[in-house]
Design an enzyme around this catalytic site. Structure first.
Site, mmCIF file in Angstrom:
data_model
loop_
_atom_site.group_PDB
_atom_site.id
_atom_site.type_symbol
_atom_site.label_atom_id
_atom_site.label_comp_id
_atom_site.label_asym_id
_atom_site.label_seq_id
_atom_site.Cartn_x
_atom_site.Cartn_y
_atom_site.Cartn_z
ATOM 1 N N GLN A 124 0.849 -1.198 0.000
ATOM 2 C CA GLN A 124 0.000 0.000 0.000
ATOM 3 C C GLN A 124 0.880 1.241 0.000
ATOM 4 O OE1 GLN A 124 -3.501 -0.549 2.980
ATOM 5 N NE2 GLN A 124 -1.858 -1.879 3.661
ATOM 6 N N HIS B 74 -1.461 1.336 -4.333
ATOM 7 C CA HIS B 74 -1.895 2.721 -4.103
ATOM 8 C C HIS B 74 -1.049 3.743 -4.859
ATOM 9 C CE1 HIS B 74 -4.118 1.607 -0.102
ATOM 10 N NE2 HIS B 74 -4.775 1.256 -1.184
ATOM 11 N N CYS C 11 2.595 19.223 -19.193
ATOM 12 C CA CYS C 11 2.600 17.763 -19.338
ATOM 13 C C CYS C 11 3.525 17.352 -20.479
ATOM 14 C CB CYS C 11 1.185 17.275 -19.598
ATOM 15 S SG CYS C 11 1.133 15.516 -19.921
ATOM 16 N N GLY D 238 2.700 -4.299 9.068
ATOM 17 C CA GLY D 238 2.705 -2.850 9.297
ATOM 18 C C GLY D 238 1.553 -2.102 8.680
HETATM 19 P P1 NAD Z 1 -1.371 3.117 8.893
HETATM 20 O O1 NAD Z 1 -0.550 4.309 9.238
HETATM 21 O O2 NAD Z 1 -2.848 3.234 8.956
HETATM 22 O O3 NAD Z 1 -0.940 1.938 9.879
HETATM 23 C C1 NAD Z 1 0.426 1.710 10.173
HETATM 24 C C2 NAD Z 1 0.487 0.417 10.964
HETATM 25 O O4 NAD Z 1 1.854 0.112 11.125
HETATM 26 C C3 NAD Z 1 -0.130 0.519 12.366
HETATM 27 O O5 NAD Z 1 -0.956 -0.604 12.586
HETATM 28 C C4 NAD Z 1 1.090 0.497 13.305
HETATM 29 O O6 NAD Z 1 0.822 -0.228 14.501
HETATM 30 C C5 NAD Z 1 2.104 -0.260 12.473
HETATM 31 N N1 NAD Z 1 3.482 0.107 12.748
HETATM 32 C C6 NAD Z 1 4.006 1.327 13.013
HETATM 33 N N2 NAD Z 1 5.333 1.257 13.170
HETATM 34 C C7 NAD Z 1 5.663 -0.056 12.996
HETATM 35 C C8 NAD Z 1 6.887 -0.763 13.044
HETATM 36 N N3 NAD Z 1 8.061 -0.168 13.292
HETATM 37 N N4 NAD Z 1 6.860 -2.108 12.834
HETATM 38 C C9 NAD Z 1 5.697 -2.764 12.586
HETATM 39 N N5 NAD Z 1 4.495 -2.136 12.535
HETATM 40 C C10 NAD Z 1 4.490 -0.782 12.731
HETATM 41 O O7 NAD Z 1 -0.875 2.621 7.462
HETATM 42 P P2 NAD Z 1 -1.580 1.757 6.322
HETATM 43 O O8 NAD Z 1 -2.430 0.720 6.942
HETATM 44 O O9 NAD Z 1 -0.489 1.366 5.393
HETATM 45 O O10 NAD Z 1 -2.541 2.763 5.540
HETATM 46 C C11 NAD Z 1 -2.071 4.010 5.239
HETATM 47 C C12 NAD Z 1 -2.252 4.535 3.826
HETATM 48 O O11 NAD Z 1 -1.413 5.703 3.740
HETATM 49 C C13 NAD Z 1 -1.794 3.620 2.726
HETATM 50 O O12 NAD Z 1 -2.761 3.632 1.760
HETATM 51 C C14 NAD Z 1 -0.507 4.261 2.155
HETATM 52 O O13 NAD Z 1 -0.595 4.414 0.752
HETATM 53 C C15 NAD Z 1 -0.432 5.631 2.726
HETATM 54 N N6 NAD Z 1 0.906 5.933 3.325
HETATM 55 C C16 NAD Z 1 2.044 5.426 2.764
HETATM 56 C C17 NAD Z 1 3.292 5.680 3.319
HETATM 57 C C18 NAD Z 1 4.525 5.120 2.670
HETATM 58 O O14 NAD Z 1 4.536 4.920 1.456
HETATM 59 N N7 NAD Z 1 5.596 4.835 3.425
HETATM 60 C C19 NAD Z 1 3.379 6.458 4.477
HETATM 61 C C20 NAD Z 1 2.186 6.970 5.034
HETATM 62 C C21 NAD Z 1 0.972 6.708 4.425
#
Ligand code: NAD
Length: 247
Positions: free
Chosen positions: A102, A120, A147, A187
């Protein structure tokens, strides 16, 4: 294809689907998505992650994703041991492994994962709203950017799936979920549909379902492993690979 005769859960495993979320990148320095207070990096989700928000204020949305992209490109943002372990799983597991993320960052690719789908979208890509052509992107874009395909101003958008839009690759993901023996969710809070329902599809086809997260989410996986991804994912991958029997 060589079958895994004895899996960590005492069932033969030939096919694995891994779903990752923002938590796997948290230890690499990228903030997770805080669904509980409705904010993402101090912005309202409605403003920066919906088509309506983009229509209302494209400059704000471009600015938000420009910031996320520039953060991702900083030197200290690197794949962590969990990203590395999943790349190892793909290369060493003798059966099928599909990684569905995601995340919109590129840390899985940088760790060496190749068989993966960004459901995503991707921060390092932009899309022409006229032609739907997708281009690589490292620099900032704005409402006044021209573009590359139609030479028009105002047609570009981040290549990100916003709330209310259909995630990418769903038929391929659904097929893999329906035929996997092991489903790992890493995660992710399980708040964002349809990814939140993947474990149910896998379970309905008798796959073993495992959640690896800092804390247990509400979803009823068969197995929950709690801890930081950089520790628990390499350990679990080792367990899966050790269960592969030599012919
Ligand atoms: P979320 O933020 O809703 O959930 C994050 C989850 O990760 C939580 O359950 C938390 O307990 C867990 N977590 C946090 N730190 C951790 C660690 N060190 N080890 C293991 N688990 C850990 O994220 P989601 O469910 O992926 O949904 C968020 C949406 O936001 C997605 O659609 C995504 O596209 C977007 N998003 C992406 C990024 C990225 O690309 N890195 C960052 C932020 C948001």
């Amino acid at each position: 294809m060589q079958a895994v005769e004895s899996s960590p859960m005492n069932r033969p495993v030939k096919s694995i689907v891994v779903l990752t979320g923002a938590g796997i990148s948290a230890e690499s320095g990228i903030a997770t998505f805080r669904a509980s207070d409705g904010l993402w990096e101090n912005h309202r989700i409605e403003d920066v992650a919906t088509p309506e928000g983009f229509a209302r204020n494209p400059q704000l949305v471009h600015h938000f994703y420009n910031q996320r992209r520039q953060q991702l490109l900083q030197d200290h943002i690197r794949p962590n041991a969990a990203h590395m372990a999943l790349a190892r799983l793909e290369h060493e597991f003798p059966g099928e492994v599909l990684l569905v993320t995601q995340n919109v960052d590129n840390l899985h690719e940088r760790a060496g994962s190749r068989k993966m789908l960004h459901m995503h979208g991707e921060l390092l890509k932009m899309r022409c709203q006229e032609s739907n052509l997708v281009f690589d992107l490292r620099e900032d874009i704005g409402f006044d950017s021209v573009c590359r395909c139609c030479q028009t101003i105002g047609n570009l958008r981040p290549h990100i799936v916003w709330f209310g839009e259909m995630p990418f690759h769903m038929p391929q993901i659904t097929r893999a979920l329906e035929s996997c023996d092991l489903f790992m969710s890493i995660g992710t809070s399980g708040n964002v549909y349809p990814a939140s329902g993947f474990y149910q599809i896998a379970r309905s086809r008798h796959a073993h379902t495992v959640e690896l997260n800092l804390e247990q989410t509400a979803s009823s996986f068969e197995e929950h492993i709690c801890g930081p991804a950089s520790e628990i994912v390499p350990e679990f991958v080792e367990r899966v690979l050790c269960s592969v029997q030599s012919p």
